[in-house]
Design a protein around this motif. Structure first.
Motif: not given
Length: 135
Positions: A101-106, A114-118
């Protein structure tokens, strides 16, 4: 290795290396995670050649056919000769895909999305877990 005529299921599952310890194998039997023909079996159940057992170990599910009786624990290469793994391919692939599964990391310090990032993150998650059948 000499084969025995009578062998307990907990000892067999430990010997073929499905469980790390015999106690874990016995506990799995007591908890109903080892089944024969859909019925729970006790740790003292006698293993017979040709029996097919369903073993649940965490999220992993295995279907095992007894090919030979093995009393003592041996190395993994030898142990494979005493059972046949007949787990359906769908179950095997489903278990393995959970680890890809993808691991989303910032990056640290970038702050809240931001709202667009979300929205981008949500779209990425939704598209990844959809299967071809659903589309």
């Amino acid at each position: 290795m000499p084969e025995k005529e009578k062998l307990r299921i907990d000892k067999y599952l430990w010997a073929i290396r499905l469980f790390k310890t015999r106690t874990l194998a016995a506990d799995a039997c007591k908890a109903g995670r080892v089944k024969l023909d859909g019925k729970n079996i006790k740790p003292s159940y006698e293993v017979k050649l040709g029996d097919v057992y369903q073993v649940a170990k965490g999220i992993e599910r295995k279907v095992v056919r007894v090919v030979g009786l093995l009393e003592n624990r041996v190395d993994a290469k030898t142990a494979v000769g005493f059972y046949e793994d007949i787990t359906p391919v769908e179950q095997t692939q489903a278990f393995k895909s959970m680890f890809h599964a993808p691991i989303l990391k910032r990056d640290r310090g970038t702050g809240r999305p931001t709202k667009a990032d979300r929205r981008e993150i949500d779209d990425l998650k939704d598209n990844f877990f959809e299967t071809e059948e659903e589309e």
